[in-house]
Scaffold this active site. Structure first.
Site, short mmCIF file in Angstrom:
data_model
loop_
_atom_site.label_atom_id
_atom_site.label_comp_id
_atom_site.label_asym_id
_atom_site.label_seq_id
_atom_site.Cartn_x
_atom_site.Cartn_y
_atom_site.Cartn_z
N HIS A 152 0.82 -1.20 0.00
CA HIS A 152 0.00 0.00 0.00
C HIS A 152 0.86 1.26 0.00
CE1 HIS A 152 -3.65 2.24 0.68
NE2 HIS A 152 -3.01 2.94 1.61
N GLU A 196 -2.18 -5.53 -3.93
CA GLU A 196 -2.90 -5.07 -2.75
C GLU A 196 -4.28 -5.71 -2.67
OE1 GLU A 196 -2.62 -0.62 -1.84
OE2 GLU A 196 -4.73 -1.04 -2.10
N ASN A 235 -8.51 17.01 3.31
CA ASN A 235 -9.70 17.55 3.93
C ASN A 235 -9.90 19.02 3.56
OD1 ASN A 235 -11.73 16.65 5.96
ND2 ASN A 235 -11.06 18.58 6.88
#
Lengths: 729, 164
Positions: free
Chosen positions: A48, A70, A457
């Site tokens: 990852h 993955e 964010n």
């Protein structure tokens, strides 16, 4: 590529290589009968992380491979599939493939798409029919994958001729080496043997031309590493005249046609070579012909002619600019290798330990020396001053070994911002300030994920769409500012955006909906902190960028485990600023030393909200035994440290001592101690190295007088209260 | 060559069996104990100790040994032998047991004694505080009897509570 960019690539390469090694070790350790979940997780994490890093640098080939890996690993660790040994083999092969892809980006020979497809297909096969080994495992790719990525560029000889047509025609699937040497003084029978030997190693093309009889040019496609070829040849050919080049042309063309060509080309070789030799024996001493020297010079000056023309076009993996830069890259790498050494963190920590001891010893000596007659012992005192200075300098230098500039983290973000902004249809500029600010390597690694999350964010929730921004009278292009600076003994990292800001009503409404305890009188600060609660997300639409409500709480938790804090400032319509405050290093903690009886404890400062001397009237009891203290409208449970640790305190009445308000795990408690001693920066030592875990204690440290003081674990202490309550109930 | 090597090896094995091991001997009350010298890192005096919460009585606490936090165990309390007094003659033996460092408080260190295999007698069965499973044997030197402790086994046992 720019110098700076190159540096960041270098970091990624190093990290990825480490991760690959890690992954391999875990793969090899994995017990097929009963796979350890931890082990599987470790492999998954490695894959990852590589995927993430490769994605950030736009190495799509690696992302694709790791993505397959993955997905498969994810199934394994979720128990949807069982591991078998073939699977491990394929995983290892994928690891090798990734290594080679990585090598390709680094400037080494790239990887041929056949190899990639081979591995990816095998992975896919596992995905589709679990339990079954891929039936039609082509042996060819497998063999190729095992080739060590030894790397470097191919072997170039003193003598260089323009690669001729044959070279471009050959379509080898394996790494191809261009071997060139002066064969003038090699006896025909030796030459013949050599060619036969080489032909056994793989597919051999003789590119020697009649025009240059004493120069032998071969093209070999083989699994054998460059070193091995070199060794094989070194017995016969003067190594000084031997050039082996790995050709970037990992040519993406089916292997089928190769075999016939190979046979065809091998056969004529001995004749071709044999002919010129007698002449050469007479004519050519060791030195290569002048023309050839000139050629090799041009080759040094400009790498391009060495790369066969079709190469860049056919290389599926390497980006064109990489192909051009490939000659310089290894050179740069070797330079940086010589100017730095890799030392295990353990050794550095050991050194830090010893220097810490030295500082304590020095302080002790200084203490003694201060008592002697300064006139009688002037030289001794001079020496002491010098010792003090040297010790301090030494400590500074040693501590700086672990320090790295934060640019190592910041450098990842421009790409992320650019990609995300494109995806979300927003216009965003990323500004970074204070990239040179240094912090501990351990922190650098751990702060990357939380920072990435904060930036995503800001991008997703903070910055508005261009139309909205224009309507609000702001420039269409939003700005995210990343700033790092030192403040006191800590480092502050700010992520600021000029977006919409947090919406108090919306957050409160959401919090109510989620069942959090809220009230109208909450300060803005408290409201903002709600977004760090688990399961909180105000995004109306869940995007793939953010909005699943996992993350912000994880960010806060991660930062807290690093001994840091996060704060939010936000003005609606103007923007939001999140500040992360971290200690400079993981090895040092800011603490308040407190006394209980004759023992000293360290309370980590970042968990302390305040300390106070309580008034007897504020102390109440609940159900007769449990004491609480009334602090500004709140009743906080009191933990008496001497009770928890079974010590004899010097004062038992709460109002005679000091209460320290700790906030951990979302709970506040008042810790009762005898007195406050002072504030220190302490070096954290592990208690568990030689002893077991102790409840309520997170570690130990050594005080200035050489004594050990235990570091309190506020979270553990808060939990003991919870436990007691459960038990009492 | 090979034969030579083999005979050499045979000889060294024989020699090994004869020389046996060297033991550091110390007193606990009136009894004499021995531990393998190779497990001993150093011997130092009794320093100020930082108590550890909720530890058994025989774990006195931890000390700072050149930057390493080392737990200290009082063997006299553990074995219920002698008076657990601490003065400037109290000795702490620092042991290094497969990488883990631990200190033990004893009444005094006597000497280092090499014991042959035949000087080591098997331990008779007896009840009591000390489980015979932690005794390697009884060593005899002149008319002294040494209780040879398997210190590694003892320290890693669960009733010592040193590890999780």
């Amino acid at each position: 590529m720019g110098h700076e960019l190159e540096q960041f690539y270098a970091i990624f390469f190093e990290e990825a290589s480490e991760l690959l090694v890690d992954m391999e070790t875990h793969l090899l350790e994995l017990n097929i009968e009963s796979p350890d979940l931890e082990e599987l997780n470790a492999i998954f994490r490695a894959a990852h992380s590589i995927k993430g890093g490769a994605g950030a640098f736009g190495f799509t080939d690696m992302t694709e491979t790791t993505h397959m890996l993955e997905s498969l690993l994810d199934k394994l660790r979720k128990g949807e599939m069982a591991v078998n040994s073939q699977m491990i083999d394929v995983f290892l092969q994928s690891g090798d493939l990734l290594k080679r892809q990585l090598g390709g980006h680094r400037g080494d020979e790239g990887v041929n798409t056949n190899d990639v497809d081979g591995v990816v297909n095998k992975l896919k096969e596992f995905m589709n029919n679990p339990g079954n080994a891929p039936s039609a495992v082509p042996t060819e790719p497998e063999a190729q994958i095992e080739i060590p990525t030894v790397a470097e560029v191919v072997i170039t000889e003193s003598v260089v001729a323009e690669p001729d047509e044959a070279c471009t025609e050959a379509k080898p699937a394996k790494p191809t080496y261009r071997i060139q040497f002066a064969c003038g003084e090699i006896k025909p029978n030796l030459m013949e043997k050599l060619l036969v030997d080489l032909a056994q190693q793989g597919q051999l093309n003789n590119l020697s031309t009649a025009e240059q009889p004493d120069c032998c040019v071969l093209q070999l496609s083989t699994d054998v590493s460059e070193e091995d070829i070199w060794e094989a040849l070194a017995f016969i050919v003067d190594p000084a005249q031997l050039v082996i080049e790995k050709q970037t042309a990992a040519i993406a063309i089916p292997e089928a046609p190769i075999v016939p060509t190979a046979e065809a080309t091998i056969a004529p070789q001995p004749e071709q070579v044999a002919q010129p030799i007698p002449q050469a024996e007479i004519e050519t001493p060791l030195a290569p012909p002048p023309a050839l020297i000139a050629d090799s010079q041009t080759q040094l000056a400009s790498p391009q002619p060495q790369v066969p023309d079709p190469a860049p076009k056919k290389v599926a993996t390497a980006e064109p600019k990489e192909a051009v830069a490939q000659k310089e890259a290894p050179k740069a790498a070797s330079n940086s290798e010589s100017s730095s050494i890799r030392v295990s963190i353990e050794k550095v920590d050991q050194m830090i330990n010893l220097v810490g001891e030295l500082v304590i010893t020095q302080a002790m000596l200084a203490q003694i020396a201060s008592q002697v007659d300064p006139i009688l012992y002037a030289t001794l005192l001079n020496g002491m001053t010098q010792l003090e200075r040297n010790t301090r300098d030494l400590q500074e230098v040693v501590m700086s070994i672990r320090m790295m500039p934060i640019s190592f983290v910041f450098s990842r973000f421009p790409r992320i911002v650019r990609d995300l902004a494109g995806k979300l249809g927003k216009q965003i500029e990323l500004k970074t300030v204070g990239e040179g600010t240094e912090l501990d390597k351990g922190l650098i690694e751990k702060i990357t994920d939380p920072l990435t999350h904060l930036i995503r964010n800001s991008l997703d929730h903070g910055i508005e769409l261009p139309e909205k921004r224009i309507a609000a009278g702001k420039p269409a292009k939003g700005t995210i500012t990343l700033r790092a600076f030192h403040q006191g003994g800590s480092i502050v990292i700010e992520v600021a955006d000029d977006g919409a800001g947090l919406n108090r009503e919306k957050i409160l409404a959401k919090a109510q909906e989620r069942g959090f305890s809220i009230h109208d009188g909450m300060a803005d600060q408290e409201v903002w902190m709600l977004i760090f609660e688990a399961g909180f997300s105000t995004a109306e639409v869940v995007t793939d960028v953010s909005g699943r409500g996992v993350g912000m709480d994880v960010v806060k938790r991660n930062i807290q485990t690093l001994g840091g804090r996060i704060e939010i400032e936000s003005v609606q319509g103007k923007g939001t600023q999140m500040s992360i405050r971290l200690p400079l290093t993981l090895a040092i903690l800011d603490g308040l030393s407190v006394a209980v009886g004759d023992q000293t404890f360290i309370a980590p400062l970042n968990f302390i909200t305040e300390s106070l001397k309580p008034v007897a009237a504020d102390i109440k009891t609940v159900r007769g035994s449990r004491q609480v203290v009334h602090v500004r409208g709140e009743y906080l449970p009191i933990i008496a440290l001497h009770e928890v640790f079974g010590l004899q305190p010097s004062c038992t009445e709460i109002h005679q001592g000091i209460l320290i308000i700790l906030e951990a795990e979302g709970k506040k408690v008042a810790m009762f101690v005898d007195s406050l001693l002072g504030q220190h920066q302490v070096v954290i030592k592990s208690l568990e190295n030689n002893y077991r875990r102790v409840k309520g204690i997170s570690g130990a440290t050594i005080m200035g007088d050489g004594r050990v003081a235990l570091i309190l674990d506020p979270a553990g202490l808060v939990n003991t209260i919870k436990q007691e309550m459960v038990n009492a109930a | 060559m090979q034969i030579l090597a083999e005979s050499n090896q045979g000889m060294s094995e024989l020699a090994h069996a004869n020389i046996a091991q060297e033991f550091l001997t110390f007193r606990l009350g009136n009894e004499e104990y021995g531990i393998e010298i190779l497990k001993v890192q150093e011997i130092r005096g009794y320093d100020t100790i930082t108590q550890i919460a909720n530890a058994p009585e025989f774990i006195k606490g931890v000390v700072n040994l050149r930057g390493i936090i080392v737990p200290i165990i009082d063997m006299r309390i553990k074995f219920n032998l002698g008076e657990a007094t601490y003065d400037r003659f109290t000795v702490v033996i620092i042991l290094n047991l497969s990488g883990r460092v631990v200190g033990v408080v004893v009444d005094g260190v006597s000497d280092v004694i090499g014991l042959d295999a035949e000087q080591v007698k098997p331990t008779p069965e007896f009840g009591g505080v000390l489980n015979t499973e932690y005794i390697m044997g009884l060593g005899t030197v002149d008319d002294r009897m040494l209780i040879l402790l398997d210190i590694e086994k003892l320290m890693s046992s669960t009733d010592m509570g040193l590890h999780d």
